[in-house]
Design a protein around this motif. Structure first.
Motif, PDB file in Angstrom:
ATOM      1  N   VAL A  40       8.893   9.684  -8.506  1.00 49.91           N
ATOM      2  CA  VAL A  40       7.457   9.504  -8.283  1.00 49.91           C
ATOM      3  C   VAL A  40       6.669  10.602  -9.021  1.00 49.91           C
ATOM      4  O   VAL A  40       5.559  10.359  -9.504  1.00 49.91           O
ATOM      5  N   LYS A  41       7.257  11.772  -9.144  1.00 50.43           N
ATOM      6  CA  LYS A  41       6.575  12.834  -9.905  1.00 50.43           C
ATOM      7  C   LYS A  41       6.482  12.463 -11.378  1.00 50.43           C
ATOM      8  O   LYS A  41       5.469  12.697 -12.038  1.00 50.43           O
ATOM      9  N   LYS A  42       7.542  11.847 -11.917  1.00 48.63           N
ATOM     10  CA  LYS A  42       7.526  11.411 -13.331  1.00 48.63           C
ATOM     11  C   LYS A  42       6.480  10.324 -13.541  1.00 48.63           C
ATOM     12  O   LYS A  42       5.736  10.318 -14.520  1.00 48.63           O
ATOM     13  N   ILE A  43       6.434   9.376 -12.603  1.00 47.08           N
ATOM     14  CA  ILE A  43       5.436   8.289 -12.717  1.00 47.08           C
ATOM     15  C   ILE A  43       4.034   8.905 -12.718  1.00 47.08           C
ATOM     16  O   ILE A  43       3.168   8.544 -13.514  1.00 47.08           O
ATOM     17  N   ARG A  44       3.813   9.869 -11.818  1.00 48.34           N
ATOM     18  CA  ARG A  44       2.492  10.522 -11.734  1.00 48.34           C
ATOM     19  C   ARG A  44       2.143  11.227 -13.051  1.00 48.34           C
ATOM     20  O   ARG A  44       1.029  11.090 -13.563  1.00 48.34           O
ATOM     21  N   GLU A  45       3.124  11.954 -13.596  1.00 50.18           N
ATOM     22  CA  GLU A  45       2.884  12.689 -14.860  1.00 50.18           C
ATOM     23  C   GLU A  45       2.463  11.751 -15.983  1.00 50.18           C
ATOM     24  O   GLU A  45       1.647  12.100 -16.824  1.00 50.18           O
ATOM     25  N   LYS A  46       3.019  10.535 -15.967  1.00 51.02           N
ATOM     26  CA  LYS A  46       2.784   9.617 -17.082  1.00 51.02           C
ATOM     27  C   LYS A  46       1.645   8.635 -16.823  1.00 51.02           C
ATOM     28  O   LYS A  46       1.455   7.698 -17.603  1.00 51.02           O
ATOM     29  N   SER A  47       0.933   8.792 -15.709  1.00 49.13           N
ATOM     30  CA  SER A  47      -0.114   7.810 -15.356  1.00 49.13           C
ATOM     31  C   SER A  47      -1.459   8.499 -15.175  1.00 49.13           C
ATOM     32  O   SER A  47      -1.542   9.562 -14.556  1.00 49.13           O
ATOM     33  N   ASP A  48      -2.513   7.857 -15.692  1.00 50.88           N
ATOM     34  CA  ASP A  48      -3.860   8.394 -15.457  1.00 50.88           C
ATOM     35  C   ASP A  48      -4.282   8.172 -14.015  1.00 50.88           C
ATOM     36  O   ASP A  48      -4.915   9.019 -13.405  1.00 50.88           O
ATOM     37  N   VAL A  49      -3.970   6.995 -13.503  1.00 51.79           N
ATOM     38  CA  VAL A  49      -4.375   6.630 -12.141  1.00 51.79           C
ATOM     39  C   VAL A  49      -3.130   6.141 -11.408  1.00 51.79           C
ATOM     40  O   VAL A  49      -2.336   5.381 -11.965  1.00 51.79           O
ATOM     41  N   LEU A  50      -2.955   6.596 -10.164  1.00 47.82           N
ATOM     42  CA  LEU A  50      -1.811   6.123  -9.370  1.00 47.82           C
ATOM     43  C   LEU A  50      -2.328   5.553  -8.047  1.00 47.82           C
ATOM     44  O   LEU A  50      -3.060   6.219  -7.315  1.00 47.82           O
ATOM     45  N   ILE A  51      -1.947   4.301  -7.776  1.00 43.73           N
ATOM     46  CA  ILE A  51      -2.383   3.620  -6.550  1.00 43.73           C
ATOM     47  C   ILE A  51      -1.141   3.344  -5.696  1.00 43.73           C
ATOM     48  O   ILE A  51      -0.177   2.727  -6.170  1.00 43.73           O
ATOM     49  N   ALA A  52      -1.160   3.796  -4.444  1.00 39.68           N
ATOM     50  CA  ALA A  52      -0.057   3.494  -3.519  1.00 39.68           C
ATOM     51  C   ALA A  52      -0.335   2.137  -2.889  1.00 39.68           C
ATOM     52  O   ALA A  52      -1.442   1.884  -2.408  1.00 39.68           O
ATOM     53  N   ILE A  53       0.673   1.249  -2.909  1.00 31.72           N
ATOM     54  CA  ILE A  53       0.449  -0.099  -2.358  1.00 31.72           C
ATOM     55  C   ILE A  53       1.421  -0.368  -1.200  1.00 31.72           C
ATOM     56  O   ILE A  53       2.619  -0.178  -1.311  1.00 31.72           O
TER      57      ILE A  53
END
Ligand code: SF4
Ligand code: SF4
Length: 257
Positions: free
Chosen positions: A73-86
């Protein structure tokens, strides 16, 4: 952005049942509209070829239940401008977090015997425990139309909004009879709206799957349920079912039942 000018989107699953991702696949009436707005470059559940990022928008389903998922999840965050939890697992820990109420070593041994060294399980947390989250779409599963509205908002560079009032408000709008009056242990007064009071509209008590409203008054709900005859164990189970990991629930745990 993709070459076609659309935002690049990644959809990811951590620990959960994948029901929220399935719900996205089930938005038949609006799926083509969504694909007109965004370019889904990563979605292992639905695509054969998947990009390794970066993404303009990441949708993350599931709770963080393993050491490997913390890194992921940290890698996804690093590579994303916006992160939405669903979905409830990602926003509040959800049903998997019931595990937090039991001794983790004992549970590992019960299920796997002595072969537990390969398990990197940790206490279950929502995504926001480890990374910044730009918006949360709660619910078990996440409401399909709330997802559609979120994609539309994000495509216009706006932050998706969810209601900040309780399920009871939607019951009033839908003219439902109150289930508390019928003796059913309903979580509507303390639960965040947005599902259009789905369960009470069919005569079933709200189970609290969208998590607690802001500035929740646990004490008042406890008092009502106690007066209706609910035992301390029934109240605890009801309150902790979907959200045993959040700060609000920690407040609840301090209440004397
Ligand atoms: S049925 Fe539940 S959600 Fe509806 S008004 Fe009563 S307490 Fe609120
Ligand atoms: S009524 Fe309660 S349990 Fe049912 S969908 Fe809405 S928030 Fe979830």
């Amino acid at each position: 952005m993709s070459d076609n000018g659309k935002p690049k989107v990644g959809i990811f699953g951590l620990t959960g049942c994948a029901g929220c991702q399935l719900n996205i696949l089930n938005i038949e009436d609006h799926l083509l509209d969504i694909l007109g707005l965004v370019d889904i470059t990563t979605w292992v559940m639905a695509k054969q070829e998947n990009s390794d990022g970066p993404w303009d928008i990441a949708f993350v389903e599931g709770s963080v239940a393993k050491e490997s998922e913390v890194e992921r999840v940290k890698k996804i965050r690093e590579k994303s401008d916006v992160l939405i939890a669903i979905g409830a697992c990602a926003t509040h820990g959800g049903l998997p977090a019931i595990r937090n109420m039991r001794d983790i070593e004992e549970m590992k041994e019960t299920v796997y015997g002595e072969q537990t060294s390969h398990l990197d399980v940790i206490p279950i947390k929502p995504v926001s425990h480890y990374v910044d989250v730009d918006a949360e779409l709660p619910g078990c599963p996440m409401d399909k139309m709330e997802f559609v509205r979120a994609v539309m908002a994000l495509a216009m560079k706006k932050t998706p909004q969810v209601p900040n009032y309780s399920v009871c408000y939607e019951c009033r709008v839908n003219e439902n009879p109150c289930l508390l009056d019928e003796g059913k242990f309903c979580m509507g007064p303390v639960t965040q709206a947005g599902c259009d009071s789905l369960c009470p509209s069919y005569g079933a008590a709200c189970e609290g799957c969208r998590g607690p409203i802001a500035q929740v008054n646990w004490g008042a709900e406890v008092k009502i349920l106690k007066e209706m005859g609910a035992t301390a164990d029934q109240i605890r189970r009801k309150f902790l079912k979907y959200c045993p990991s959040t700060a609000d629930m920690e407040d609840f745990q301090e209440l004397t039942l």
